[in-house]
Scaffold this motif. Structure first.
Motif, PDB file in Angstrom:
ATOM      1  N   ASP A 188       0.884  -1.462  -0.070  1.00  0.00           N
ATOM      2  CA  ASP A 188       0.145   0.010  -0.097  1.00  0.00           C
ATOM      3  C   ASP A 188       0.787   1.630   0.100  1.00  0.00           C
ATOM      4  O   ASP A 188       0.883   2.484  -0.738  1.00  0.00           O
ATOM      5  CB  ASP A 188      -1.142  -0.121   1.109  1.00  0.00           C
ATOM      6  CG  ASP A 188      -2.210  -0.639   1.291  1.00  0.00           C
ATOM      7  OD1 ASP A 188      -2.590  -0.949  -0.605  1.00  0.00           O
ATOM      8  OD2 ASP A 188      -3.144  -1.014   1.837  1.00  0.00           O
ATOM      9  N   SER A 189       1.367   0.768   0.812  1.00  0.00           N
ATOM     10  CA  SER A 189       2.783   2.188   0.947  1.00  0.00           C
ATOM     11  C   SER A 189       3.192   2.764  -0.376  1.00  0.00           C
ATOM     12  O   SER A 189       3.752   3.544  -1.343  1.00  0.00           O
ATOM     13  CB  SER A 189       3.846   2.013   1.933  1.00  0.00           C
ATOM     14  OG  SER A 189       5.217   2.963   2.383  1.00  0.00           O
ATOM     15  N   ARG A 190       4.210   1.630  -1.494  1.00  0.00           N
ATOM     16  CA  ARG A 190       4.170   1.507  -2.379  1.00  0.00           C
ATOM     17  C   ARG A 190       3.461   2.256  -3.678  1.00  0.00           C
ATOM     18  O   ARG A 190       4.039   3.119  -4.140  1.00  0.00           O
ATOM     19  CB  ARG A 190       4.718   0.275  -3.274  1.00  0.00           C
ATOM     20  CG  ARG A 190       5.276   0.400  -4.619  1.00  0.00           C
ATOM     21  CD  ARG A 190       6.999   1.551  -4.883  1.00  0.00           C
ATOM     22  NE  ARG A 190       7.350   0.896  -5.320  1.00  0.00           N
ATOM     23  CZ  ARG A 190       7.799   2.091  -6.650  1.00  0.00           C
ATOM     24  NH1 ARG A 190       8.785   3.082  -5.593  1.00  0.00           N
ATOM     25  NH2 ARG A 190       8.268   1.946  -7.759  1.00  0.00           N
ATOM     26  N   LYS A 191       1.817   1.102  -3.319  1.00  0.00           N
ATOM     27  CA  LYS A 191       0.814   2.351  -4.154  1.00  0.00           C
ATOM     28  C   LYS A 191       1.469   3.601  -4.303  1.00  0.00           C
ATOM     29  O   LYS A 191       0.797   4.923  -5.260  1.00  0.00           O
ATOM     30  CB  LYS A 191       0.107   1.556  -3.334  1.00  0.00           C
ATOM     31  CG  LYS A 191      -1.403   2.448  -4.797  1.00  0.00           C
ATOM     32  CD  LYS A 191      -2.370   1.596  -4.305  1.00  0.00           C
ATOM     33  CE  LYS A 191      -4.232   2.407  -5.151  1.00  0.00           C
ATOM     34  NZ  LYS A 191      -4.346   3.442  -5.031  1.00  0.00           N
ATOM     35  N   ASN A 192       1.098   4.485  -3.033  1.00  0.00           N
ATOM     36  CA  ASN A 192       0.591   5.816  -2.777  1.00  0.00           C
ATOM     37  C   ASN A 192       1.865   7.102  -3.719  1.00  0.00           C
ATOM     38  O   ASN A 192       2.014   7.694  -3.816  1.00  0.00           O
ATOM     39  CB  ASN A 192       1.512   6.833  -1.135  1.00  0.00           C
ATOM     40  CG  ASN A 192       0.420   5.543  -0.477  1.00  0.00           C
ATOM     41  OD1 ASN A 192      -0.762   5.382  -0.868  1.00  0.00           O
ATOM     42  ND2 ASN A 192       0.548   6.088   1.174  1.00  0.00           N
ATOM     43  N   THR A 193       3.199   6.123  -3.917  1.00  0.00           N
ATOM     44  CA  THR A 193       4.104   6.499  -4.331  1.00  0.00           C
ATOM     45  C   THR A 193       3.867   6.009  -6.304  1.00  0.00           C
ATOM     46  O   THR A 193       3.895   7.447  -6.806  1.00  0.00           O
ATOM     47  CB  THR A 193       5.495   5.639  -4.502  1.00  0.00           C
ATOM     48  OG1 THR A 193       5.567   5.577  -2.982  1.00  0.00           O
ATOM     49  CG2 THR A 193       6.909   5.804  -5.341  1.00  0.00           C
ATOM     50  N   VAL A 194       3.546   5.212  -6.108  1.00  0.00           N
ATOM     51  CA  VAL A 194       2.977   4.678  -7.723  1.00  0.00           C
ATOM     52  C   VAL A 194       1.785   6.208  -7.699  1.00  0.00           C
ATOM     53  O   VAL A 194       2.438   5.976  -9.496  1.00  0.00           O
ATOM     54  CB  VAL A 194       3.067   3.172  -7.999  1.00  0.00           C
ATOM     55  CG1 VAL A 194       1.901   2.819  -9.259  1.00  0.00           C
ATOM     56  CG2 VAL A 194       3.909   2.659  -7.554  1.00  0.00           C
ATOM     57  N   GLU A 195       1.037   6.142  -7.345  1.00  0.00           N
ATOM     58  CA  GLU A 195      -0.120   6.948  -7.901  1.00  0.00           C
ATOM     59  C   GLU A 195       0.582   8.111  -8.575  1.00  0.00           C
ATOM     60  O   GLU A 195      -0.009   9.278  -9.537  1.00  0.00           O
ATOM     61  CB  GLU A 195      -0.579   7.137  -7.023  1.00  0.00           C
ATOM     62  CG  GLU A 195      -2.308   5.926  -6.566  1.00  0.00           C
ATOM     63  CD  GLU A 195      -2.590   5.788  -5.257  1.00  0.00           C
ATOM     64  OE1 GLU A 195      -4.012   5.967  -5.436  1.00  0.00           O
ATOM     65  OE2 GLU A 195      -2.320   6.942  -4.528  1.00  0.00           O
ATOM     66  N   LYS A 196       1.696   8.585  -8.102  1.00  0.00           N
ATOM     67  CA  LYS A 196       2.311   9.730  -7.952  1.00  0.00           C
ATOM     68  C   LYS A 196       3.412   9.449  -9.258  1.00  0.00           C
ATOM     69  O   LYS A 196       3.836  11.088 -10.535  1.00  0.00           O
ATOM     70  CB  LYS A 196       3.357  11.243  -7.741  1.00  0.00           C
ATOM     71  CG  LYS A 196       2.559  11.108  -6.098  1.00  0.00           C
ATOM     72  CD  LYS A 196       3.573  11.117  -5.228  1.00  0.00           C
ATOM     73  CE  LYS A 196       2.299  11.363  -3.410  1.00  0.00           C
ATOM     74  NZ  LYS A 196       3.563  11.962  -2.230  1.00  0.00           N
ATOM     75  N   GLU A 197       2.989   8.613 -10.159  1.00  0.00           N
ATOM     76  CA  GLU A 197       4.364   8.127 -11.180  1.00  0.00           C
ATOM     77  C   GLU A 197       3.271   7.367 -12.489  1.00  0.00           C
ATOM     78  O   GLU A 197       3.165   6.582 -13.246  1.00  0.00           O
ATOM     79  CB  GLU A 197       5.448   7.197 -11.161  1.00  0.00           C
ATOM     80  CG  GLU A 197       6.011   7.634 -10.176  1.00  0.00           C
ATOM     81  CD  GLU A 197       6.763   6.669  -9.512  1.00  0.00           C
ATOM     82  OE1 GLU A 197       6.485   4.996  -9.806  1.00  0.00           O
ATOM     83  OE2 GLU A 197       7.876   6.881  -8.422  1.00  0.00           O
ATOM     84  N   GLY A 198       1.762   8.501 -11.848  1.00  0.00           N
ATOM     85  CA  GLY A 198       1.147   7.708 -13.478  1.00  0.00           C
ATOM     86  C   GLY A 198       0.379   6.689 -13.375  1.00  0.00           C
ATOM     87  O   GLY A 198       0.088   5.661 -14.562  1.00  0.00           O
TER      88      GLY A 198
END
Length: 219
Positions: free
Chosen positions: A172-182
């Protein structure tokens, strides 16, 4: 006189042929002896020393085994030598199987086996890095995670569920980052559906696993 010379010539040719034949058979015998000796010598080498050069050992074995097999054709009565070669082949194959077991990497811990099942072989190690998860693959990562948990929920222990929670939160924490990457809105929607499925499944089954452990402890 001419007949004597002719007979002498034939005798010399026959003698030369016999000598050549004996030499060929002797060479074939040495080739087979070398093959048998090689197998015996390899078995006497320490496993740690063999491991580093195992590919070379196998290549040399294959070469000697092929030469020994070809050498049989140059030995007139080769039944005994055929038996020696077959015995060495069996001996080597048994030794090779033994070394394969010795050289095999140690089995992963139960925790690592769980991680491999949830994310794929070796994807998540002790460093708990999710850097390989990106906007293109994160939906499939969630999908594998949730479906694997669903398929195996009845077999997980309380400790397994605790590990699953840690991994889920890290994803989930990684998803927060990925959301900003497209991350696409479509994939985001699908991930939300998977999260809705996971939450109650985790709560109910972890409680069940804990209750089961308490019952076992009372026994």
């Amino acid at each position: 006189m001419k007949n004597i010379q002719l007979l002498s010539g034939i005798a010399l040719i026959a003698l030369s042929f016999t000598s050549c034949k004996d030499e060929k058979q002797e060479k074939a015998q040495k080739t087979i002896d070398a093959y048998v000796a090689y197998v015996d010598s390899v078995k006497n080498v320490k496993a740690d020393d063999l491991k580093a050069d195992w590919k070379d050992v196998e290549a040399e074995y294959d070469r000697r085994a092929e030469n020994a097999q070809l050498a049989l054709a140059d030995i007139k009565d080769n039944a005994a030598e055929t038996e020696r070669i077959n015995a060495s082949k069996t001996k080597y194959e048994e030794f090779k199987n033994e070394m394969t077991t010795v050289f095999a990497p140690p089995a992963p811990s139960p925790k690592q086996q769980l991680r491999n099942a949830l994310f794929g072989e070796g994807k998540i190690g002790d460093d708990m890095s999710f850097s390989w998860v990106n906007a293109q693959n994160i939906h499939s990562v969630y999908q594998q995670f949730v479906h694997t948990v669903e398929d195996n929920k009845d077999s997980y222990s309380r400790e397994d569920w605790d590990e699953i929670k840690v991994l889920y939160e890290a994803l989930d924490s990684r998803k927060n980052t990925v959301e900003k990457e497209g991350l696409s809105s479509e994939d985001n929607r699908k991930i939300a559906g998977l999260k809705v499925k996971f939450a109650p499944m985790y709560t109910v089954n972890r409680m069940g696993a804990k209750s089961e452990e308490n019952r076992e402890a009372k026994k």
